[in-house]
Scaffold this active site. Structure first.
Site, PDB file in Angstrom:
ATOM      1  CD  GLU A 288      -2.492  -1.160   2.834  1.00  8.28           C
ATOM      2  OE1 GLU A 288      -2.295  -0.212   3.630  1.00  8.28           O
ATOM      3  OE2 GLU A 288      -3.239  -2.106   3.102  1.00  8.28           O
ATOM      4  NE  ARG A 291       6.227   9.635   3.643  1.00  4.72           N
ATOM      5  CZ  ARG A 291       5.707  10.551   4.477  1.00  4.72           C
ATOM      6  NH1 ARG A 291       5.907  11.823   4.251  1.00  4.72           N
ATOM      7  NH2 ARG A 291       5.021  10.176   5.543  1.00  4.72           N
ATOM      8  CB  CYS A 357      -3.273  35.383  11.462  1.00  2.65           C
ATOM      9  SG  CYS A 357      -3.604  36.569  10.177  1.00  2.65           S
ATOM     10  CE1 TYR A 385      -0.430  10.626   3.319  1.00  3.39           C
ATOM     11  CE2 TYR A 385       1.922  10.397   2.922  1.00  3.39           C
ATOM     12  CZ  TYR A 385       0.684   9.829   3.133  1.00  3.39           C
ATOM     13  OH  TYR A 385       0.554   8.461   3.147  1.00  3.39           O
TER      14      TYR A 385
HETATM   15  N1  LLP Z   1      -1.717   2.166   4.323  1.00  3.42           N
HETATM   16  C1  LLP Z   1      -2.251   2.665   5.451  1.00  3.42           C
HETATM   17  C2  LLP Z   1      -3.218   1.874   6.197  1.00  3.42           C
HETATM   18  C3  LLP Z   1      -1.854   3.937   5.902  1.00  3.42           C
HETATM   19  O1  LLP Z   1      -2.361   4.408   7.037  1.00  3.42           O
HETATM   20  C4  LLP Z   1      -0.916   4.683   5.161  1.00  3.42           C
HETATM   21  C5  LLP Z   1      -0.496   6.021   5.600  1.00  3.42           C
HETATM   22  C6  LLP Z   1      -0.413   4.129   3.973  1.00  3.42           C
HETATM   23  C7  LLP Z   1      -0.833   2.855   3.589  1.00  3.42           C
HETATM   24  C8  LLP Z   1       0.571   4.852   3.104  1.00  3.42           C
HETATM   25  O2  LLP Z   1       1.779   5.038   3.744  1.00  3.42           O
HETATM   26  P1  LLP Z   1       3.015   5.680   2.946  1.00  3.42           P
HETATM   27  O3  LLP Z   1       3.472   4.680   1.907  1.00  3.42           O
HETATM   28  O4  LLP Z   1       2.555   6.937   2.339  1.00  3.42           O
HETATM   29  O5  LLP Z   1       4.036   5.894   4.004  1.00  3.42           O
HETATM   30  N2  LLP Z   1       0.457  12.894   6.601  1.00  3.42           N
HETATM   31  C9  LLP Z   1       1.688  12.218   6.970  1.00  3.42           C
HETATM   32  C10 LLP Z   1       1.685  10.756   6.583  1.00  3.42           C
HETATM   33  C11 LLP Z   1       0.517   9.976   7.173  1.00  3.42           C
HETATM   34  C12 LLP Z   1       0.521   8.535   6.759  1.00  3.42           C
HETATM   35  C13 LLP Z   1      -0.742   7.881   7.157  1.00  3.42           C
HETATM   36  N3  LLP Z   1      -0.899   6.530   6.690  1.00  3.42           N
HETATM   37  C14 LLP Z   1       2.861  12.979   6.362  1.00  3.42           C
HETATM   38  O6  LLP Z   1       2.654  13.977   5.707  1.00  3.42           O
HETATM   39  O7  LLP Z   1       3.999  12.613   6.585  1.00  3.42           O
END
Ligand code: LLP
Length: 429
Positions: A288, A291, A357, A385
């Site tokens: 999954e 990023r 602000c 994100y």
């Molecule tokens: N699967 C699930 C169940 C997740 O909760 C997430 C991310 C992903 C996959 C994807 O993860 P990635 O491959 O993107 O690491 N807003 C934060 C990141 C929050 C991630 C939440 N879950 C940021 O800007 O760093």
């Protein structure tokens, strides 16, 4: 840093073959700009590495995590490359469908799925619910029964592994709200198999985001495989193992594990296990990633409005703000900053801030930059994100988004204007 797809040519920062200053002038700023080739390449790194290990009995599915960047033009590009999708809301499911994604490649995670969302997912025949509590399981069973359907489920296991990442984006520890506690997983599967409207098909985990090292992911995988064996012993056969997202990217000088190496280590483990324990069962390995596909496929452009110095500290005030890119304010996150056109003005040390602000409205700190008022700046690695977490705080319309493909550019979301921002509101007579 956002690699090759965003590089200087004759002192002008480009997105593939398009000059970013031209896009800033044409569409205005703040502006998100994405590289189609980068999205395709990052997805292909997963899919091609996984394909090398596939056999008749060992399959793979890469489900792009929609939350990282959910523009339907992006989802459409990835769907056409064969991606599945990892969603966390009914809204994200609607986006996948609008983008032409295949609902049979959709997996649905999240601790708080509502009844309406469960219904929507069942109507569209998604591949799997990643169930995060026994209460949710019972709710899915009840709704599926009412609809005359059988709901395909996995449990999201909380393996109690330390992802060693920012506490806000670490999800696989006992103290986090996510998943079923490790010790309760076997009994939860026992219950699931006894429910009439549930088809138990897999197992899932996700321990956190921006992991630079894959060791915690592999540790979680070992724990999950161990559970799969225990379940087999009880006559519960699973068809897929979903290892979640989480591989980090380079924002500054981080050196994340190469996707190919990570995939190869995952398959080596799964294959070794399958050969011994279930050579005849078809098993699908699922990922999954969010990023690592979208992060370095996009930048945010802003324009320097004013430069000022308060008690010897230099501020460059740009027209982009924390509502456009929340990561610095929320996580103290680093995003590289580059002038769109390299100019020969004197360099200074700047804090780059937005017009909102709040003192928390900053995008970058302590940066040595040769810039002047009116210059365009690119905030790098902003494809993940960024826009998906943008808000209308201070009644700021959200940025426009442009997708670049070679030397062509396409507006994939227009800028929000004042009328959009009040369109849903009503004055009480
Ligand atoms: N699967 C699930 C169940 C997740 O909760 C997430 C991310 C992903 C996959 C994807 O993860 P990635 O491959 O993107 O690491 N807003 C934060 C990141 C929050 C991630 C939440 N879950 C940021 O800007 O760093």
């Amino acid at each position: 840093m956002t690699e090759g797809y965003f590089a200087y040519k004759d002192n002008v920062l480009m997105a593939e073959g398009v000059a970013l200053d031209a896009l800033a002038k044409q569409y205005g700023t703040p502006l998100y700009v994405y590289s189609k080739a980068a999205f395709k390449d990052h997805l292909a790194q997963y899919m091609e590495a996984a394909a090398r290990y596939e056999t008749e009995k060992l399959r793979s599915l890469v489900c792009y995590s929609v939350k990282s960047n959910s523009n339907i033009a992006i989802l459409n590009v990835l769907a056409k490359q064969g991606a599945g999708f990892d969603i966390v809301s009914g809204g994200e499911l609607s986006r996948v469908l609008a983008a032409g994604g295949n609902s049979q490649k959709v997996i649905y995670s999240g601790v708080g799925k509502t009844q309406g969302e469960i219904k929507l997912a069942l109507q569209h025949g998604i591949l799997c619910f990643n169930v995060e509590s026994v209460s949710e399981l019972k709710m899915i069973d009840r709704i599926a029964g009412e609809m005359g359907k059988k709901a395909p489920v996995s449990f999201r296991v909380n393996p109690n592994v330390d992802a060693k990442t920012h506490p806000y984006i670490s999800t696989g520890l006992k103290k986090n709200k996510f998943g079923i506690p490790f010790e309760e997983v076997i009994s939860a599967y026992g219950l699931a198999t006894s429910l009439e409207n549930i088809a138990v098909i897999g197992i899932d985990c996700h321990i956190g985001s921006q992991l630079l090292d894959d060791a915690p992911l592999l540790e979680a995988l070992d724990k999950v495989i161990n559970l799969v064996n225990q379940l087999s012993g009880k006559g519960i056969q699973l068809n897929h193992i979903d290892i979640g997202g989480g591989i980090g990217i380079t924002y500054d000088d981080e050196k994340p594990v190469a996707i190919q190496d990570y995939i190869s280590r995952v398959f080596t483990k799964v294959k070794a296990w399958q050969d011994v324990y279930c050579p005849d069962r078809q098993v699908t390995v699922m990922f999954e990633p969010g990023r690592s596909i979208s992060g370095n496929a996009g930048v945010l452009l802003g324009q320097v409005q004013y430069i000022k110095s308060n008690s010897g500290k230099n501020f460059a005030i740009v027209d982009a703000a924390m509502n456009d890119l929340m990561r610095p304010s929320l996580y103290d996150a680093y995003h590289g900053v580059k002038p769109v056109i390299i100019r020969h003005v004197s360099a200074g040390n700047y804090e780059i801030v937005g017009p909102i602000c709040e003192s928390g409205d900053w995008l970058a700190r302590d940066r040595e930059l040769a810039i002047a008022e009116g210059d365009y700046l690119a905030f790098m690695s902003a494809g993940a994100y960024g826009m998906s977490m943008a808000s209308n705080y201070n009644t700021r319309g959200r940025a426009a988004e442009v997708l670049v493909d070679g030397d062509k550019d396409y507006l994939i979301r227009r800028r929000e204007v004042s009328d959009d921002l009040i369109a849903l509101e009503t004055i009480v007579a």
